[in-house]
Every structure is written in C-alpha cells, then in structure tokens.
Design a protein around this motif. Structure first.
Motif, PDB file in Angstrom:
ATOM      1  N   TYR A 101       0.858  -1.187   0.000  1.00 34.40           N
ATOM      2  CA  TYR A 101       0.000   0.000   0.000  1.00 34.40           C
ATOM      3  C   TYR A 101       0.891   1.234   0.000  1.00 34.40           C
ATOM      4  CZ  TYR A 101      -3.534   3.338   1.746  1.00 34.40           C
ATOM      5  OH  TYR A 101      -4.379   4.407   1.916  1.00 34.40           O
ATOM      6  N   TYR A 102       0.693   2.090  -1.001  1.00 35.76           N
ATOM      7  CA  TYR A 102       1.515   3.293  -1.172  1.00 35.76           C
ATOM      8  C   TYR A 102       0.611   4.503  -1.013  1.00 35.76           C
ATOM      9  CZ  TYR A 102       5.281   6.128  -3.349  1.00 35.76           C
ATOM     10  OH  TYR A 102       6.289   7.042  -3.614  1.00 35.76           O
ATOM     11  N   PHE A 103       0.938   5.353  -0.055  1.00 33.74           N
ATOM     12  CA  PHE A 103       0.117   6.522   0.233  1.00 33.74           C
ATOM     13  C   PHE A 103       0.965   7.773   0.050  1.00 33.74           C
ATOM     14  CE2 PHE A 103      -1.652   9.759   2.971  1.00 33.74           C
ATOM     15  CZ  PHE A 103      -2.999   9.689   2.666  1.00 33.74           C
ATOM     16  N   SER A 104       0.505   8.700  -0.777  1.00 29.35           N
ATOM     17  CA  SER A 104       1.302   9.887  -1.082  1.00 29.35           C
ATOM     18  C   SER A 104       0.458  11.145  -0.871  1.00 29.35           C
ATOM     19  CB  SER A 104       1.788   9.810  -2.532  1.00 29.35           C
ATOM     20  OG  SER A 104       2.753  10.807  -2.773  1.00 29.35           O
ATOM     21  N   ASP A 105       0.898  11.990   0.088  1.00 27.07           N
ATOM     22  CA  ASP A 105       0.032  13.096   0.505  1.00 27.07           C
ATOM     23  C   ASP A 105       0.785  13.954   1.510  1.00 27.07           C
ATOM     24  OD1 ASP A 105      -2.270  14.571   1.232  1.00 27.07           O
ATOM     25  OD2 ASP A 105      -2.922  13.061   2.659  1.00 27.07           O
ATOM     26  N   HIS A 106       0.043  14.767   2.257  1.00 33.83           N
ATOM     27  CA  HIS A 106       0.576  15.480   3.413  1.00 33.83           C
ATOM     28  C   HIS A 106       0.619  14.543   4.619  1.00 33.83           C
ATOM     29  CE1 HIS A 106       0.864  19.689   2.247  1.00 33.83           C
ATOM     30  NE2 HIS A 106      -0.356  19.693   1.760  1.00 33.83           N
ATOM     31  N   GLY A 107       1.620  14.738   5.468  1.00 34.93           N
ATOM     32  CA  GLY A 107       1.663  14.013   6.730  1.00 34.93           C
ATOM     33  C   GLY A 107       2.204  14.896   7.837  1.00 34.93           C
ATOM     34  N   GLY A 108       1.881  14.539   9.053  1.00 32.58           N
ATOM     35  CA  GLY A 108       2.397  15.268  10.207  1.00 32.58           C
ATOM     36  C   GLY A 108       2.478  14.330  11.398  1.00 32.58           C
ATOM     37  N   ASN A 109       3.312  14.665  12.352  1.00 35.46           N
ATOM     38  CA  ASN A 109       3.531  13.771  13.486  1.00 35.46           C
ATOM     39  C   ASN A 109       3.534  14.604  14.764  1.00 35.46           C
ATOM     40  OD1 ASN A 109       4.700  11.900  15.369  1.00 35.46           O
ATOM     41  ND2 ASN A 109       5.573  10.775  13.637  1.00 35.46           N
ATOM     42  N   TRP A 110       2.575  14.358  15.629  1.00 36.37           N
ATOM     43  CA  TRP A 110       2.599  14.997  16.935  1.00 36.37           C
ATOM     44  C   TRP A 110       2.067  14.010  17.970  1.00 36.37           C
ATOM     45  CZ3 TRP A 110      -0.066  17.065  12.741  1.00 36.37           C
ATOM     46  CH2 TRP A 110      -1.459  16.935  12.734  1.00 36.37           C
ATOM     47  N   SER A 111       2.503  14.183  19.190  1.00 34.20           N
ATOM     48  CA  SER A 111       2.165  13.273  20.291  1.00 34.20           C
ATOM     49  C   SER A 111       2.538  11.827  19.934  1.00 34.20           C
ATOM     50  CB  SER A 111       0.669  13.355  20.623  1.00 34.20           C
ATOM     51  OG  SER A 111       0.283  14.689  20.837  1.00 34.20           O
ATOM     52  N   SER A 112       3.605  11.662  19.163  1.00 33.42           N
ATOM     53  CA  SER A 112       4.072  10.335  18.724  1.00 33.42           C
ATOM     54  C   SER A 112       2.992   9.579  17.953  1.00 33.42           C
ATOM     55  CB  SER A 112       4.563   9.488  19.905  1.00 33.42           C
ATOM     56  OG  SER A 112       5.749  10.039  20.406  1.00 33.42           O
ATOM     57  N   ILE A 113       2.180  10.308  17.246  1.00 33.35           N
ATOM     58  CA  ILE A 113       1.143   9.720  16.389  1.00 33.35           C
ATOM     59  C   ILE A 113       1.304  10.314  14.991  1.00 33.35           C
ATOM     60  CG2 ILE A 113      -1.353   9.526  15.964  1.00 33.35           C
ATOM     61  CD1 ILE A 113      -1.697   9.782  19.051  1.00 33.35           C
ATOM     62  N   MET A 114       1.367   9.438  14.012  1.00 33.48           N
ATOM     63  CA  MET A 114       1.445   9.879  12.617  1.00 33.48           C
ATOM     64  C   MET A 114       0.051  10.270  12.145  1.00 33.48           C
ATOM     65  SD  MET A 114       3.371   9.861   9.771  1.00 33.48           S
ATOM     66  CE  MET A 114       2.919  10.243   8.095  1.00 33.48           C
ATOM     67  N   HIS A 115      -0.028  11.404  11.456  1.00 32.10           N
ATOM     68  CA  HIS A 115      -1.300  11.851  10.898  1.00 32.10           C
ATOM     69  C   HIS A 115      -1.150  12.044   9.392  1.00 32.10           C
ATOM     70  CE1 HIS A 115      -1.462  13.054  15.152  1.00 32.10           C
ATOM     71  NE2 HIS A 115      -2.770  12.869  15.058  1.00 32.10           N
ATOM     72  N   ILE A 116      -2.182  11.689   8.654  1.00 28.73           N
ATOM     73  CA  ILE A 116      -2.191  11.940   7.213  1.00 28.73           C
ATOM     74  C   ILE A 116      -3.468  12.681   6.864  1.00 28.73           C
ATOM     75  CG2 ILE A 116      -0.636  10.079   6.536  1.00 28.73           C
ATOM     76  CD1 ILE A 116      -2.986   8.273   6.035  1.00 28.73           C
ATOM     77  N   ALA A 117      -3.356  13.580   5.891  1.00 28.73           N
ATOM     78  CA  ALA A 117      -4.460  14.515   5.615  1.00 28.73           C
ATOM     79  C   ALA A 117      -5.298  14.030   4.440  1.00 28.73           C
ATOM     80  CB  ALA A 117      -3.880  15.887   5.302  1.00 28.73           C
ATOM     81  N   PHE A 118      -6.589  14.223   4.546  1.00 27.66           N
ATOM     82  CA  PHE A 118      -7.504  13.851   3.464  1.00 27.66           C
ATOM     83  C   PHE A 118      -8.260  15.087   2.981  1.00 27.66           C
ATOM     84  CE2 PHE A 118      -6.458   9.959   5.514  1.00 27.66           C
ATOM     85  CZ  PHE A 118      -6.391   9.038   4.484  1.00 27.66           C
ATOM     86  N   ALA A 119      -8.636  15.061   1.694  1.00 27.03           N
ATOM     87  CA  ALA A 119      -9.300  16.219   1.095  1.00 27.03           C
ATOM     88  C   ALA A 119     -10.772  16.291   1.486  1.00 27.03           C
ATOM     89  CB  ALA A 119      -9.172  16.164  -0.422  1.00 27.03           C
ATOM     90  N   VAL A 120     -11.344  15.128   1.788  1.00 32.71           N
ATOM     91  CA  VAL A 120     -12.742  15.098   2.226  1.00 32.71           C
ATOM     92  C   VAL A 120     -12.828  14.312   3.532  1.00 32.71           C
ATOM     93  CG1 VAL A 120     -13.748  15.292  -0.077  1.00 32.71           C
ATOM     94  CG2 VAL A 120     -13.191  13.030   0.829  1.00 32.71           C
ATOM     95  N   SER A 121     -13.845  14.620   4.294  1.00 32.29           N
ATOM     96  CA  SER A 121     -13.999  13.988   5.596  1.00 32.29           C
ATOM     97  C   SER A 121     -14.833  12.716   5.455  1.00 32.29           C
ATOM     98  CB  SER A 121     -14.693  14.968   6.552  1.00 32.29           C
ATOM     99  OG  SER A 121     -14.852  14.367   7.812  1.00 32.29           O
ATOM    100  N   HIS A 122     -14.134  11.624   5.250  1.00 28.35           N
ATOM    101  CA  HIS A 122     -14.830  10.333   5.092  1.00 28.35           C
ATOM    102  C   HIS A 122     -14.150   9.324   6.029  1.00 28.35           C
ATOM    103  CE1 HIS A 122     -17.369   7.477   2.709  1.00 28.35           C
ATOM    104  NE2 HIS A 122     -16.526   6.646   3.245  1.00 28.35           N
ATOM    105  N   THR A 123     -14.317   9.352   7.279  1.00 24.99           N
ATOM    106  CA  THR A 123     -15.216  10.252   7.958  1.00 24.99           C
ATOM    107  C   THR A 123     -14.448  11.266   8.811  1.00 24.99           C
ATOM    108  OG1 THR A 123     -15.348   8.637   9.726  1.00 24.99           O
ATOM    109  CG2 THR A 123     -17.091   8.597   8.089  1.00 24.99           C
ATOM    110  N   HIS A 124     -13.103  11.253   8.665  1.00 23.51           N
ATOM    111  CA  HIS A 124     -12.299  12.277   9.332  1.00 23.51           C
ATOM    112  C   HIS A 124     -11.411  12.957   8.301  1.00 23.51           C
ATOM    113  CE1 HIS A 124     -13.695  10.760  13.109  1.00 23.51           C
ATOM    114  NE2 HIS A 124     -12.957   9.651  13.100  1.00 23.51           N
TER     115      HIS A 124
END
Lengths: 237, 289
Positions: free
Chosen positions: A79-102
């Motif tokens: 699985y290859y995911f290419s996008d924005h990412g961020g890391n805070w509180s030792s948790i990786m976050h990735i951004a989505f363009a629509v909220s489905h469901t976050h």
C-alpha cells in the motif's frame, strides 16, 4: 522473476476550503501512480488507485476504530500513500481532502498488517520526527500489527518536479525483487533536496527484524511477522 | 494568497560570468556501458547486458553498471556491499576524512576532474533496533556517502544533476557511485545580463498565488540547473533556486507542512522557463460509497 503481489495506492493533490483544507500538492499522483504502474509493469497486480476526493480516511482505519481498512489498505500486499503528513504526540497523521469520515487519519487507529498488508509507504512528511530509538518505537510499534515494513521520511519531504520519479523508480526496483529497504533509501534520499528517508522492519526476534531490514523483497510476502517484538530500522541522513 | 516570508534572500544579482551552454548528446549505449564496466575492471566473462525504456545495464556477478538513456548518468553498485549491513561495521570517520578518501576514489576511477567539483555534503547510513521490553540493539553507521557538486566556470550546478556521489564501506572501499554529469558541447550564447533577484521573488509570488497558508522561502541560491537521471536536457543555464517550506493552515502545534523548490531562469536571454507550469487538476470519477 518475482512473485506477483497486490498493490493499492492512494494520493491527494487537491484540497478544498473548509475543515479539511491543506495546501495543495502537485506531484502526489506522479509518485503513487508511478509506483502503481511500474509495479504493474513487473507483473504485480494493480488492485486500486484512489486519488484526491476518492482517497478516504476509513481506507486505513481499522474496524476496531470504525474504519474499513480490511477491505482496502489491508486488502493488498503493498500500500503506497502519497500526501501530506504530520507527526505529533508520537502519532502519525495523514491529511484527506474530504472527511470520510475524518479529515486526518491517525496512526493510533491503524492496525497495519492485521489482514494482508506487508509493506506500507508513507510518501509524505514526518513518519518520524527524529532518529531517537524511543521515538521510532513509540510511533510505530503500536500500528505495526503484522505489516513487515514501513517506509517514510524523517521530518519533512518534498513535493517537487525534482523528485517526481520517486514512485516509479522505487516501483521499478521493488517490483523486480530487490531488497526493499535499500530501494527506498536509494530513491527517497535526496542529495539535492535534503530528504532523509527511513525504513522500519518488524520481527518477532531481533534477528528476524534485522534480516527483513537487510534482505526482504516482495518475494518474502508469504513469510509473516508473527509478532512485532522488535523493530529494526535503517536511515540515511 | 499565501503569506510569504523570505527568510534568506539575495539583494543583488551575483557578479559572475555565466553562459548559456548547449549540452551534448547523453551518449548512452550498450557499448558505452560496457566500456565503462571495462574501465572499472569488472569481469566480463560471465557478464550480461540488458536495457529497458530508461537505461542500459551491465551485470557481472554482484557488480551492476547502469547508464541512463535520457541523461547519460552513470551508476555503479556492488550489490553485495552497497548499503548492506554486515552486522559489525561501525564507521567512525570525520567528514574531512571521508571527503579525502572520496576524492582519491574519484581520481582513481577518473570520474571527474578535481577542478570541476566541490564538496556538497557527507551522508551516513545508520542502522538501529529496539524491542518491546525496551532493549536497544544500538545504532551503527554502516556506510558513508560523499556528494560532490559540479562547478562550471566557478558557478555551482544546482538541481538533481551535476552531482557525483561516492559510497564507501567501513574500510573506505568503494561500494558504489553515481555521476549525473551531462557533457557541455559548446557555448550557445553569452548571458547578456542577469535579472535581479527581485524578479525571481515576483515570479515565485505569481506562481504560488493560488495557495493558502504560509510559504517560507528558506534560501535563494544562484547557479546553473542540471536535471536528474531520466530527464533529457539540451541547455544548461543560470537560475535562482529557492527552497520552500509550505505550511498548511492549522493549529500551531498540529501543523502540516511540506517542502518544495522554486526555480527561475536568471538570464535576460534565458532559453524557455525552467519551472514547469502548474499542473492541471486531475479528478477521478466519483467513487461509489
């Protein structure tokens, strides 16, 4: 010859004003679809390619947290995911363009490899914030639940025409059976853009994790990780 | 419009002589890659040669030589040692020592004349392990890579090309190299005049005007721009290069950012644009729920 593995990719270039807004990106489709197509050219199986509004946060969230990962990200080997990412509180976050469901995917809701996923590329910023062993362990030991390896970046990566062939180059080498960690470090490290990649392998024992880090290729897809007791990583800075 | 902050800027155009240079043919062929392998003294008896859409390769055991069709870039790897951990190596070498050894290897293999490059940076490949019961396997450096930057007439070459990279193991032995170094065929035109850096900043503001959030322009460099392994490039010309950090709208402690680069051809008689036009938005048909 390599054994065919199932490949799925998701990418986001275009965001919208509103709660999920982020800066737009330009080359995420080149990265993800480059990987997808070049893996395909080596005989691997192209299962899904979701881009922009079609990439959904539930595709990677485990059903225990209300997601649908077992039908998407964890229903392919690679699985290859290419996008924005961020890391805070030792948790990786990735951004989505629509909220489905976050709008943000959050690695504390992932159980990577609980069904089928062996390899995850997070071609976005901040898989880790630094190379401290405690930090790497705290971010990735929880989400890695059977996945063999995770590939990402230390701090920020680049979205630029200067590295737009990353996905296709990685797909060519990975798809033809070369050692995966070396392929990722080779193509994701950038002498001209200062991108610093990392590859993280799991194992029930230290030697298993090291063995995967050094030698695992797509041909190892049928050797499962029975427990994530150890992580072994490799990075270039 | 994004909020744009110029953290480091050039006030005036550099006072250096630059030219617009015509680049020669990449010269990539099966014969050329074989000759390079011979110059590296690779055993040819059991070697195989192959090509695909982008490259020619010569493989002799663990030794692989690659020549890229678009650029003529070269790559050599000993795949039994390049980036491979032998379980013991723990390389302790200063940047200065690594550079010195790398220069010796460049000279020994005639990869580039010493006057045509300068040190770009030294990188290290590190391995480490950790366990659930907080055991640590420790971290070790298992190779060192030394990157050199091409210099043309005293002006550095920026971008993915114009790079010479030498990889060494813990014994200081060569495990691989990359050379992206297009040949200069002739002077196409002298640079009549350089545009001011302000023109590059204005171009950046126009190009990124559709963005929201914040753009930090981290630096402004001046140099020739050479492209990467796959690109076909016929002209080498001076440019202003601006690394960017683009920060999305959001909370201070949960920010999402990415980096990019903006390039602006510096000569008043520049050949074309360097920066590709903004990409068209690609939308797939809506996905069924």
């Amino acid at each position: 010859m390599t054994i065919p593995v199932c490949v799925g990719v998701e990418w986001i270039n275009t965001f919208h004003a509103g709660s999920c807004n982020q800066n737009n990106l330009s080359y995420r489709d080149d990265h993800a679809e480059g990987f997808y197509n070049h893996m395909g050219s080596h005989g691997h199986l192209k299962i899904f390619d979701w881009g922009n509004d079609n990439a959904w946060e539930t595709d990677i969230r485990h059903p225990d947290s209300g997601g649908d990962a077992l039908n998407w990200s964890d229903n392919v080997d690679f699985y290859y995911f290419s996008d924005h990412g961020g890391n805070w509180s030792s948790i990786m976050h990735i951004a989505f363009a629509v909220s489905h469901t976050h709008c943000l995917g959050s690695s504390d809701t992932w159980k990577l490899g609980s069904r089928m996923m062996k390899w995850l590329v997070l071609d976005c910023c901040q898989a880790v914030l630094n190379t401290n062993g405690d930090h790497i362990w705290s971010v990735w030991s929880g989400p890695m639940r059977g996945v063999h390896m995770v590939f990402g970046f230390i701090m920020d990566g680049h979205d630029s025409w200067w590295n737009s062939s990353l996905g296709s180059d990685f797909g060519d080498d990975a798809g033809s059976g070369h050692a995966l960690a070396n392929c990722w470090l080779d193509h994701a490290y950038s002498w001209w853009l200062d991108d610093n990649p990392i590859a993280i392998a799991a194992g029930a024992t230290q030697s298993e994790a090291i063995n995967r880090r050094e030698y695992e290729s797509v041909n190892w897809f049928s050797w499962p990780v029975s427990a994530t007791n150890w992580l072994a990583w490799k990075y270039r800075t | 419009m994004p909020e744009v902050t110029f953290i480091k800027r050039l006030e005036t155009a550099p006072r250096v002589k630059t030219q617009i240079l015509a680049l020669g043919s990449p010269g990539a062929s099966a014969k050329a890659v074989r000759e390079l392998a011979e110059s590296l003294k690779l055993e040819a008896a059991n070697a195989t040669q192959a090509q695909d859409a982008t490259r020619f390769t010569f493989t002799a055991g663990q030794h692989v030589v690659t020549m890229f069709k678009g650029s003529g870039a070269l790559r050599y790897q000993d795949r039994s040692r390049w980036q491979v951990d032998d379980g013991k190596a723990n390389l302790k070498i200063s940047d200065g020592e690594a550079e010195k050894r790398a220069r010796e290897l460049v000279s020994a293999h005639k990869l580039a004349p010493a006057r045509e490059f300068k040190l770009l940076k030294v990188s290290r490949l590190t391995v480490g392990e950790a366990s659930v019961d907080r055991q640590r396997g420790g971290e070790r450096v298992i190779d060192v890579g030394v990157g050199f930057q091409r210099v043309v007439g005293g002006v550095p070459v920026d971008g993915p090309g114009g790079k010479l990279i030498v990889y060494m193991d813990h014994n200081g032995e060569l495990t691989g190299f990359d050379r992206i170094w297009r040949p200069v065929a002739k002077v196409r035109a002298p640079v009549k005049e350089l545009r001011p850096p302000k023109a590059a900043e204005e171009d950046l503001l126009r190009y990124w005007a559709r963005e929201t959030g914040r753009i930090e322009v981290l630096d402004m460099r001046f140099g020739y721009v050479e492209l990467g392994y796959h690109a076909r490039q016929t002209v080498l010309q001076p440019a202003y290069v601006m690394p960017l950090r683009i920060v999305s709208p959001g909370q201070e402690d949960e920010q999402i950012a990415i980096r990019s680069v903006h390039v602006f051809a510096a000569a008043t008689n520049a050949v074309g644009r360097l920066m590709p036009p903004p990409k068209k938005i690609v939308q797939q048909p809506p996905r069924a729920a």
